[in-house]
Design a protein around this motif. Structure first.
Motif, PDB file in Angstrom:
ATOM      1  N   GLY A 100     -22.920  34.872  46.370  1.00 28.89           N
ATOM      2  CA  GLY A 100     -22.264  34.951  47.678  1.00 28.89           C
ATOM      3  C   GLY A 100     -23.067  34.279  48.768  1.00 28.89           C
ATOM      4  N   MET A 101     -24.392  34.457  48.748  1.00 26.29           N
ATOM      5  CA  MET A 101     -25.243  33.815  49.753  1.00 26.29           C
ATOM      6  C   MET A 101     -25.245  32.295  49.596  1.00 26.29           C
ATOM      7  N   LYS A 102     -25.264  31.818  48.369  1.00 25.11           N
ATOM      8  CA  LYS A 102     -25.212  30.366  48.159  1.00 25.11           C
ATOM      9  C   LYS A 102     -23.867  29.817  48.629  1.00 25.11           C
ATOM     10  N   LEU A 103     -22.809  30.534  48.313  1.00 25.32           N
ATOM     11  CA  LEU A 103     -21.481  30.106  48.747  1.00 25.32           C
ATOM     12  C   LEU A 103     -21.397  30.081  50.271  1.00 25.32           C
ATOM     13  N   THR A 154     -20.765  27.628  55.480  1.00 25.88           N
ATOM     14  CA  THR A 154     -21.026  27.803  56.908  1.00 25.88           C
ATOM     15  C   THR A 154     -21.906  26.706  57.503  1.00 25.88           C
ATOM     16  N   ARG A 155     -22.274  25.717  56.697  1.00 27.83           N
ATOM     17  CA  ARG A 155     -23.026  24.584  57.256  1.00 27.83           C
ATOM     18  C   ARG A 155     -22.129  23.833  58.224  1.00 27.83           C
ATOM     19  N   ALA A 156     -22.701  23.395  59.319  1.00 26.32           N
ATOM     20  CA  ALA A 156     -21.932  22.717  60.364  1.00 26.32           C
ATOM     21  C   ALA A 156     -21.194  21.497  59.815  1.00 26.32           C
ATOM     22  N   ASN A 157     -21.855  20.712  58.953  1.00 23.83           N
ATOM     23  CA  ASN A 157     -21.182  19.512  58.448  1.00 23.83           C
ATOM     24  C   ASN A 157     -20.029  19.859  57.515  1.00 23.83           C
ATOM     25  N   ASN A 189     -22.518  28.879  64.639  1.00 25.81           N
ATOM     26  CA  ASN A 189     -23.268  28.944  63.387  1.00 25.81           C
ATOM     27  C   ASN A 189     -23.410  30.400  62.985  1.00 25.81           C
ATOM     28  N   ILE A 190     -24.018  30.600  61.849  1.00 26.45           N
ATOM     29  CA  ILE A 190     -24.255  31.954  61.361  1.00 26.45           C
ATOM     30  C   ILE A 190     -25.679  31.996  60.819  1.00 26.45           C
ATOM     31  N   ASP A 191     -26.443  32.974  61.266  1.00 26.53           N
ATOM     32  CA  ASP A 191     -27.822  33.065  60.788  1.00 26.53           C
ATOM     33  C   ASP A 191     -27.849  33.758  59.430  1.00 26.53           C
ATOM     34  N   GLU A 192     -28.975  33.626  58.747  1.00 26.21           N
ATOM     35  CA  GLU A 192     -29.082  34.144  57.386  1.00 26.21           C
ATOM     36  C   GLU A 192     -28.922  35.666  57.334  1.00 26.21           C
ATOM     37  N   ALA A 193     -29.458  36.366  58.314  1.00 29.08           N
ATOM     38  CA  ALA A 193     -29.352  37.833  58.312  1.00 29.08           C
ATOM     39  C   ALA A 193     -27.895  38.277  58.434  1.00 29.08           C
ATOM     40  N   THR A 194     -27.128  37.604  59.279  1.00 29.57           N
ATOM     41  CA  THR A 194     -25.702  37.934  59.434  1.00 29.57           C
ATOM     42  C   THR A 194     -24.943  37.609  58.155  1.00 29.57           C
ATOM     43  N   ALA A 195     -25.249  36.449  57.574  1.00 29.47           N
ATOM     44  CA  ALA A 195     -24.591  36.063  56.319  1.00 29.47           C
ATOM     45  C   ALA A 195     -24.918  37.068  55.222  1.00 29.47           C
ATOM     46  N   ARG A 196     -26.179  37.447  55.112  1.00 31.84           N
ATOM     47  CA  ARG A 196     -26.590  38.398  54.075  1.00 31.84           C
ATOM     48  C   ARG A 196     -25.872  39.737  54.263  1.00 31.84           C
TER      49      ARG A 196
END
Length: 192
Positions: free
Chosen positions: A77-80, A85-88, A166-173
């Motif tokens: 899920g984190m890799k996905l 969520t990458r800007a490009n 954007n989304i930071d890693e903590a929010t994504a996790r």
């Protein structure tokens, strides 16, 4: 491939030419056509390469199968989410929706190369967990769709509509782990 990936993600499919890819790669246009036949095939190969990176979560990725299903799902899920969520990618996704309407065959090819393969790989892992009695599901592909929806949720929509930049890693996790826990509760075996 690297030159094509950068250009496609920066400019979209329609905004990228084979001539630009060849120039950025330092090769001739003929070389690109010999290797990939057409721009659609080149783009499809770029998508397949990105999806291959996602598959690492289950195939020799950073989490070993012995670490448990929840850990493996969270890693995938984190890799996905990192990819989606990458800007490009978000910018490319906005452009592709329009292009797929005009070129439905390209949309079908890229769906098969990308999202369909991710869902199939996830369904394999879920089917194994069902076989081992860890999960209870009649249709692993549908269960994979459910989990993917939980992971993607509103965050992907908010990025697409520029509600979030954007989304930071903590929010994504936090988002991924919540989706995984919700999924596991829904698909836990019934205790009779």
């Amino acid at each position: 491939m690297q030159a094509a990936r950068e250009l496609f993600f920066e400019r979209g499919f329609g905004g990228t030419t084979i001539e630009e890819v060849a120039a950025q790669a330092g090769v001739s246009k003929v070389t690109v056509y010999k290797r990939f036949c057409d721009k659609e095939t080149l783009f499809e190969n770029c998508v397949r390469k990105e999806i291959g990176r996602l598959a690492e979560a289950f195939d020799g990725g950073s989490v070993h199968p012995s670490e448990g299903l929840e850990c493996r799902l969270n890693d995938f899920g984190m890799k996905l989410m990192g990819f989606l969520t990458r800007a490009n990618y978000v910018a490319l996704d906005r452009v592709l929706s329009q292009e797929f309407a005009m070129m439905p065959e390209l949309g079908r090819r890229l769906y098969q190369a990308g999202p369909a393969q991710s869902r199939a790989k996830l369904a394999e892992v879920l089917a194994e967990a069902c076989d081992e009695g860890i999960l209870a599901c009649e249709d692993p592909v549908r269960a994979a769709s459910d989990l993917l929806s939980l992971w993607r949720g509103a965050i992907e929509v908010e990025l697409k509509f520029a509600i979030r930049r954007n989304i930071d890693e903590a929010t994504a996790r936090d988002h991924v782990e919540h989706g995984t826990r919700t999924f596991l509760r829904a698909y836990q075996p019934r205790q009779d």
